[in-house]
Motif scaffolding. Sequence first.
Motif, short mmCIF file in Angstrom:
data_model
loop_
_atom_site.label_atom_id
_atom_site.label_comp_id
_atom_site.label_asym_id
_atom_site.label_seq_id
_atom_site.Cartn_x
_atom_site.Cartn_y
_atom_site.Cartn_z
N SER A 50 0.84 -1.19 0.00
CA SER A 50 0.00 0.00 0.00
C SER A 50 0.88 1.25 0.00
O SER A 50 2.09 1.18 0.20
CB SER A 50 -0.89 0.01 1.24
N THR A 80 0.11 13.09 0.68
CA THR A 80 -0.58 12.08 -0.12
C THR A 80 -1.37 12.70 -1.26
O THR A 80 -1.74 13.88 -1.22
CB THR A 80 -1.55 11.28 0.76
N GLN A 82 -3.42 9.98 -3.47
CA GLN A 82 -4.43 8.96 -3.66
C GLN A 82 -4.82 8.27 -2.35
O GLN A 82 -4.25 8.52 -1.28
CB GLN A 82 -3.93 7.91 -4.65
N TYR A 83 -5.75 7.35 -2.48
CA TYR A 83 -6.28 6.57 -1.37
C TYR A 83 -5.15 5.85 -0.64
O TYR A 83 -4.26 5.28 -1.26
CB TYR A 83 -7.29 5.56 -1.92
N GLN A 84 -5.22 5.85 0.68
CA GLN A 84 -4.14 5.30 1.50
C GLN A 84 -4.42 3.90 2.05
O GLN A 84 -3.62 3.37 2.83
CB GLN A 84 -3.83 6.26 2.64
N ASP A 87 -10.48 3.61 5.17
CA ASP A 87 -11.37 4.76 5.31
C ASP A 87 -11.29 5.31 6.74
O ASP A 87 -11.14 4.55 7.70
CB ASP A 87 -12.81 4.35 4.99
N LYS A 110 -2.45 17.10 2.65
CA LYS A 110 -3.22 16.73 1.46
C LYS A 110 -3.21 17.89 0.48
O LYS A 110 -4.20 18.60 0.31
CB LYS A 110 -4.65 16.38 1.88
N ASP A 142 2.13 6.98 -2.47
CA ASP A 142 0.96 6.89 -3.34
C ASP A 142 1.02 5.63 -4.19
O ASP A 142 2.10 5.21 -4.64
CB ASP A 142 0.86 8.10 -4.27
N PRO A 204 -16.70 8.50 -2.70
CA PRO A 204 -15.73 8.54 -3.79
C PRO A 204 -16.22 7.81 -5.04
O PRO A 204 -16.88 6.77 -4.94
CB PRO A 204 -14.50 7.84 -3.20
#
Length: 346
Positions: A50, A80, A82-84, A87, A110, A142, A204
């Motif tokens: 990830s 960051t 993108q999605y990490q 949630d 962000k 990312d 999203p």
Amino acid sequence: MRYDDVYIAGAAVHLEGRSTVEEALRDGRCDERTATRSGIVSVAVSAGASAPELAVGAARQVLRRTRTHPADIDLLLHATVQYQGHDLWAPASYIQRYAVGNRCPAIEVKQLSNGGMAALELASGYLTGAPGRTAALLTTGDVFGEPGFDRWRSDPGTVYGDAGTALVVGRERTGFARLRSLVTVSDADLERMHRGRDPFSRVPFEVRQPIDLGLLQRAFIEDTGRSYSVARITAGQDETLKRALAEADCTLADISWFVLPNFGRGRLNSAFLRRWSIPEERTTWQWGRSVGHLGAGDQFAGLAFLAESGRVRAGELGLLFGVGAGFTWSCAVVEFTGTAPKAADG
């Protein structure tokens, strides 16, 4: 702002693998136009890690190389795009737990592709804002995966790569570079360039997936006119450069090395190389085109490669430039000391 006692102790980039453009062309992930426009020869691709795990890898490297003890880290900032991976979750705390293990503030930044540079400015101000503060750990991470993002097509002309990067910034007179200036300029009138005419959504990707930045940018230009956006972007970029050079008491001709965004060859030429008359060999592009645009991490990764490659000499100046949707532009001038840690991974 001008800085006299902020130093970059070390930098690192953590990559897991690469996918070549030839491979992407063969299996249809990339088209000939994208390959030609971007000039990318390969792109960094996560083998399963990830984004925060990649950042932890880079953080551990830079702490080890600089021999920085966790007790010396007074601030951790994780930038960051993108999605990490989870949630309602704090990736900066994950990085702190697995790479540092102390109790300093750990905060996510962000600011999209300008996130690394924003973190550098915030950390520099934090370290100089009170006595007794020693060092900050800055990370980016990312992974640009489907279905939410198509690394080859979501942003026409730019190909996105997966990586973790890290920087240790400190007050002690050690490291491979001294920060001489750092300036950030913002123009919020351009925020709609990455929103277009889309409505606000509840979750999203409710409007569409994968992300299509080209569609959003075209809608913005249709509503405002191309000349408007070009003029605003040019003005913001030029103001940032002019102020950073003035604060560092130097000119563009004094800069030996340029660390610019890995946006792809077309954008790199139009935004930087032609406008500022920068020879390609004085940039990190030949390395950058092998990994792609690393989200918030282009500057940290490029700085690591440049400093560790043995090309820089003591007393030479480097210029780092970042730009992120919003818009924000950041420009830093650093003076290399001539000392460098081990070579970058990848």
